[in-house]
Design an enzyme around this catalytic site. Structure first.
Site, mmCIF file in Angstrom:
data_model
loop_
_atom_site.group_PDB
_atom_site.id
_atom_site.type_symbol
_atom_site.label_atom_id
_atom_site.label_comp_id
_atom_site.label_asym_id
_atom_site.label_seq_id
_atom_site.Cartn_x
_atom_site.Cartn_y
_atom_site.Cartn_z
ATOM 1 C CG ASN A 94 -30.895 15.149 -16.392
ATOM 2 O OD1 ASN A 94 -31.139 15.936 -17.300
ATOM 3 N ND2 ASN A 94 -29.791 15.210 -15.677
ATOM 4 C CG ASP B 71 -29.950 21.459 -9.277
ATOM 5 O OD1 ASP B 71 -29.898 20.896 -8.167
ATOM 6 O OD2 ASP B 71 -29.062 21.311 -10.147
ATOM 7 C CD GLU C 284 -28.620 13.022 -13.116
ATOM 8 O OE1 GLU C 284 -29.343 12.486 -13.973
ATOM 9 O OE2 GLU C 284 -28.258 14.212 -13.169
ATOM 10 C CD GLU D 281 -27.076 17.052 -6.196
ATOM 11 O OE1 GLU D 281 -25.846 16.999 -6.355
ATOM 12 O OE2 GLU D 281 -27.854 17.650 -6.969
ATOM 13 C CG ASP E 284 -23.408 21.953 -10.994
ATOM 14 O OD1 ASP E 284 -23.765 22.508 -9.944
ATOM 15 O OD2 ASP E 284 -24.008 20.976 -11.491
ATOM 16 N NE ARG F 77 -28.830 14.478 -8.884
ATOM 17 C CZ ARG F 77 -28.024 15.335 -9.484
ATOM 18 N NH1 ARG F 77 -28.516 16.459 -9.978
ATOM 19 N NH2 ARG F 77 -26.735 15.103 -9.599
ATOM 20 C CG ASP G 174 -26.588 22.233 -6.109
ATOM 21 O OD1 ASP G 174 -26.865 21.647 -7.176
ATOM 22 O OD2 ASP G 174 -25.915 23.265 -6.090
ATOM 23 C CE1 TYR H 214 -34.263 20.939 -12.398
ATOM 24 C CE2 TYR H 214 -32.760 21.133 -14.245
ATOM 25 C CZ TYR H 214 -33.007 20.760 -12.936
ATOM 26 O OH TYR H 214 -32.007 20.226 -12.176
ATOM 27 C CG HIS I 245 -33.912 18.164 -8.212
ATOM 28 N ND1 HIS I 245 -32.559 18.050 -7.975
ATOM 29 C CD2 HIS I 245 -34.012 18.705 -9.452
ATOM 30 C CE1 HIS I 245 -31.872 18.503 -9.004
ATOM 31 N NE2 HIS I 245 -32.739 18.926 -9.919
ATOM 32 C CB CYS J 136 -22.422 17.439 -13.504
ATOM 33 S SG CYS J 136 -23.486 16.776 -14.815
#
Length: 310
Positions: A215, A92, A192, A121, A65, A162, A94, A51, A119, A129
């Protein structure tokens, strides 16, 4: 052998290899790897997939982040990790770096860089985060449009949607969003920042027959669970997103403190990867063997002792 040898390279696309990993049964364990060296070490430990965390990427660059890195910056990390490990990599993505066309561009770039899965989100920029407070959610139909765009653009990339809705809309909202994202073309769902075992179990009960990702980040809202415990709760994938970077950063912090204090690294040598261990990990001998013009390296044994004055 080094990745330069064609026969050593995987023959199947990364997306198909990732799908096989998820669909073969059990739970796919995907530790975070923040660079090529971490990827090799994870593979040597026996892991079959990896990952790449946005939080780990940005932290390694010295920035937070908040969704401020670019597709091309992420592709740099993807290329080195996929090349170094040869393992299928979940990335990731985002918020997809924009709207539908941006998401499609991201998918093409990530596939070309060697990613096996991504993924996306359902937050708005500036994103946070998933385990922090006051996340701003996109409209569910806007997120579904991004998922549909990703599914349309991909050749083989495995697409995971996500949802960060549990914190503000509860399990009901997260489940409804998950169903909409699946209808839009998502292969799997990543709920998440669930906070209890019962929340994980309830989500799995209400989204049956769908591959789910858990996660297991440290210092977040989710209690510690093992891969086997997540599997028993109904999950098919688990990530440890920033663990490798956290350990590496702590070790570096100790190194620099010792160097500043002692004026040398002698107090830290027993905590270092040796030269021989480094060369073995990166396969130096294999590269040298491919080019007869390179004289084989002889690794020094131990550290020379300093001469002491009389």
């Amino acid at each position: 052998m080094p990745y330069l040898v064609a026969s050593e390279l995987p023959s199947e696309p990364a997306g198909q290899r990732f799908r096989t990993l998820v669909e073969r049964g059990g739970i796919a364990r995907l530790p975070g790897a923040h660079n090529g060296m971490a990827a090799i070490q994870a593979r040597m430990a026996g892991f079959e997939g990896l990952y790449l965390s946005g939080a780990a990427m940005t932290a390694s660059m010295g920035i937070p982040d908040l969704g401020i890195i670019t597709v091309d910056e992420v592709a740099f990390f993807i290329r080195q990790i996929a090349r170094a490990s040869g393992l299928p990599l979940l990335v990731d993505g985002d918020t997809g770096y924009g709207e539908a066309l941006n998401v499609m561009h991201m998918v093409r770039v990530f596939e070309e860089a060697g990613a096996g899965a991504v993924h996306i989100e359902d937050q708005l920029l500036p994103k946070k985060c998933g385990h922090l407070n006051d996340k701003k959610l996109a409209h569910a139909h806007d997120m579904a449009a991004k998922v549909a765009a990703a599914a349309k653009a991909r050749r083989h990339l495995y697409v995971i949607a996500r949802t960060d809705a549990a914190a503000s809309e509860g399990i009901d909202g997260a489940v409804e969003r998950a169903k909409l994202y699946l209808e839009a073309g998502a292969d799997a769902i990543f709920p998440e920042a669930l906070t209890t075992a019962e929340m994980f179990r309830e989500f799995a009960r209400r989204v049956p027959g769908v591959p789910l990702l858990a996660n297991m980040t440290e210092f977040g809202r989710t209690p510690f669970f093992t891969a086997s415990e997540f599997e028993a709760m109904g999950y098919r994938m688990v990530i440890w997103p920033v663990s490798s970077l956290r350990v590496a950063n702590k070790a570096q912090e100790k190194l620099y403190a010792a160097l500043a204090r002692d004026g040398g690294t002698h107090a830290m040598v027993d905590q270092m990867q040796t030269r021989a261990e480094l060369y073995k990990t990166i396969g130096l001998a294999g590269y040298e063997a491919l080019d007869a013009s390179i004289v084989a390296t002889i690794t020094p044994e131990g550290m020379p002792q300093r001469e002491r004055s009389a």
